[in-house]
Design a protein around this motif. Sequence first.
Motif: not given
Length: 351
Positions: A134, A136-137, A140, A166-167, A169-170, A172
């Motif tokens: 979690r 990445v969440e 966020g 991943e981070i 790509a989200a 951030i």
Amino acid sequence: MTAKTFELGPGYTISRVIRGGWQLAGGHGAIDRSQAIADLIATFDAGIWTYDCADIYTGVEELIGAARLRLAGERGLDVAARMKVHTKLVPDLERLAGISRDYIRGIVDQSLRRLKTERLDLVQFHWWDYAQPRYVEAMGWLDELRREGKVRNLGTTNFDTPRLAEILAAGIPLVSQQLQYSVLDQRPANSLAGLAVKNGVSFLCYGSVAGGFLSDKWLGAAEPATPLENRSLVKYKLIIDDFGGWDLFQQLLAALKAVGDRHGVDIATIASAWVLQQPQVAAVIVGARNQAHALANAKIMDVALDAEDRAKIAAIIAQSPGVEGDVYTLERDRHGRHGSIMHYNLNAGRA
């Protein structure tokens, strides 16, 4: 960027040497509060006006907050505004599975109170266990706080290449990653550096003097017997072992000493200057035991290594098998040599 400053984000400039705060957390001996505040201000006067701390460094955010208040009172708000303070947000291992927006917000609010400010300059996020997915969440939620104005810049601490990707790509907006980087440990120069340059992420580097091992004190010294004095020395002695052992380490110290003699500085200064000149490196984070140490650290920014200096150091590094893996991979193995000495739940019972 100049030799002494770096624009880490749009309109946000830091000194290229950052004063580390971990030595003020009590693990290195009793702290004299008034002297610590005076030393923090002396660091500012030496030209090191960026500071690193963390929610898990007991008492350190409060000390830096008090130093900033004193600076504002004695010299005015404009001067105090030059002081940049980077903190870390380190959720406890046992809280990762149930982490919530309120938990993240609570730690940020706590840091704001401790640092006596309305906005944190940079929050650097750490995550202990990738098996709990979690992060990445959670990043966020931190980004929500950035948009609210409670946080100016976002960074990470010790993420490896796939998870940092991943981070990013989200969406951030990361400006930095704090990580370990030294003449003994070049793991950041592998895949992570390529990802960082593509995404405008700079490195803020700790461990550049390997807990004090990269210093004149250890040149010609016998390999230390266990147990070592503190957990920091244990940690960096493992890195020396992975680098190639004590004999190769002594050859490295001799090379650093030769370069230092050319520049009129000590081994530790050259070791940090080497890191400062690596690609993607914005700053090195160094501790200071007292005001004299802070003044010595400021000299790091004055050293410009030339091709001959770099070649002398590179010749020793080339003999090393290198520390294995991606950034912080060894330290994440809680049953391995590196990970078994870590403390994973330092926020438990926080006020």
